[in-house]
Motif scaffolding. Structure first.
Motif, short mmCIF file in Angstrom:
data_model
loop_
_atom_site.label_atom_id
_atom_site.label_comp_id
_atom_site.label_asym_id
_atom_site.label_seq_id
_atom_site.Cartn_x
_atom_site.Cartn_y
_atom_site.Cartn_z
N ARG A 1 -5.29 1.55 -1.32
CA ARG A 1 -5.98 0.44 -0.72
C ARG A 1 -6.90 -0.22 -1.88
O ARG A 1 -7.24 -1.37 -1.82
N ALA A 2 -7.77 0.92 -2.41
CA ALA A 2 -8.62 0.20 -3.44
C ALA A 2 -7.99 -0.60 -4.77
O ALA A 2 -8.44 -1.65 -4.98
N LEU A 3 -6.80 0.08 -5.04
CA LEU A 3 -6.06 -0.59 -6.12
C LEU A 3 -5.70 -2.08 -5.58
O LEU A 3 -5.55 -3.12 -6.27
N THR B 1 -6.84 -3.94 -3.09
CA THR B 1 -7.87 -4.69 -2.81
C THR B 1 -8.55 -5.23 -4.09
O THR B 1 -9.05 -6.39 -4.53
N THR B 2 -8.49 -4.46 -5.40
CA THR B 2 -9.02 -4.83 -6.50
C THR B 2 -8.04 -5.94 -6.97
O THR B 2 -8.62 -6.84 -7.74
N THR C 1 0.95 -1.23 0.13
CA THR C 1 0.02 0.10 0.07
C THR C 1 0.68 1.31 0.07
O THR C 1 0.58 2.21 -0.64
N SER D 1 -6.30 5.95 0.19
CA SER D 1 -7.36 5.41 -0.06
C SER D 1 -7.36 4.77 -1.27
O SER D 1 -7.93 3.69 -1.63
N LEU D 2 -7.04 5.48 -2.38
CA LEU D 2 -7.05 4.90 -3.86
C LEU D 2 -5.93 3.69 -3.85
O LEU D 2 -6.23 2.90 -4.41
N LEU E 1 -11.22 2.93 -11.51
CA LEU E 1 -10.32 3.42 -10.35
C LEU E 1 -9.35 4.41 -10.95
O LEU E 1 -9.04 5.35 -10.15
N LEU F 1 -12.45 -2.61 -13.81
CA LEU F 1 -12.15 -1.94 -12.59
C LEU F 1 -11.10 -0.82 -12.71
O LEU F 1 -11.05 0.07 -12.08
#
Length: 196
Positions: free
Chosen positions: A159-161, A163-164, A132, A156-157, A192, A188
């Motif tokens: 973490r989203a990457l 998680t994706t 991260t 946040s982005l 994002l 996805l």
């Protein structure tokens, strides 16, 4: 006086890593470890400790390699946003689908063991925090380069990457066909990391 080791430690660890990666921790027996390493029980345990210690050592080496690879992709890309897209697309990079079905040793291990093994859970948390942090650097760079909105929260982005990417890895492990997995990954990534 102890005898010098008659084997290459890195070669043994790579072989053992592949065994754990392909079969999982629980399904890997001492006999499997002896077979793939070419070592007897005494030599294996003297050099690496018991099965759990050996597994944690392999997992740490894998995580270090993964961290290095992700950092290398981010640092070497002419534009950070392209590196971030490449990261998301990693699970579908292999056109045969083999990499997606094999999954990620870290994700596989966390799924199998983290709820019952505090040491594996701690390694997974540390690894995901490290990745991260690297992705966060990439997001910040992409913002400076004007490819991502300056209003997006970089952590946040990132973490989203992550998680994706891990979600795609998991879906690949479940047998989702390569075409569907790739289409999902593109969708996805576009959501994002929209093209500006």
């Amino acid at each position: 006086m102890a005898r010098p080791r008659q084997f290459d430690e890195d070669t043994v660890l790579r072989s053992v890593c592949d065994q754990f990666w392909d079969a999982g921790y629980a399904a890997t027996s001492l006999q499997d470890l002896m077979r793939v390493s070419g070592l007897g029980k005494g030599s294996l345990y003297a050099a690496f400790g018991d099965k759990h210690e050996l597994f944690l050592r392999v997992l740490r080496l894998y995580v270090a390699s993964l961290d290095h690879a992700v950092r290398g992709v981010i640092d070497s890309a002419p534009r950070a946003v392209d590196a971030l897209r490449s990261f998301v697309m990693m699970p579908v990079d292999d056109p045969t689908g083999g990499a997606a079905r094999r999954g990620c040793l870290l994700a596989n291990s966390a799924t199998e063991l983290a709820s019952a093994d505090p040491a594996v859970a701690a390694e997974a948390r540390r690894a995901y925090e490290g990745i991260t942090a690297v992705l966060t650097e990439g997001v910040r760079r992409a913002q400076v380069e004007g490819d991502l909105s300056a209003s997006a929260d970089p952590v946040s982005l990132a973490r989203a990457l992550l998680t994706t990417q891990q979600g795609l890895t998991f879906m690949g492990r479940t047998g989702m066909d390569a075409e569907t997995l790739e289409a999902t990954a593109h969708s996805l990534a576009a959501q994002l990391l929209p093209t500006r």
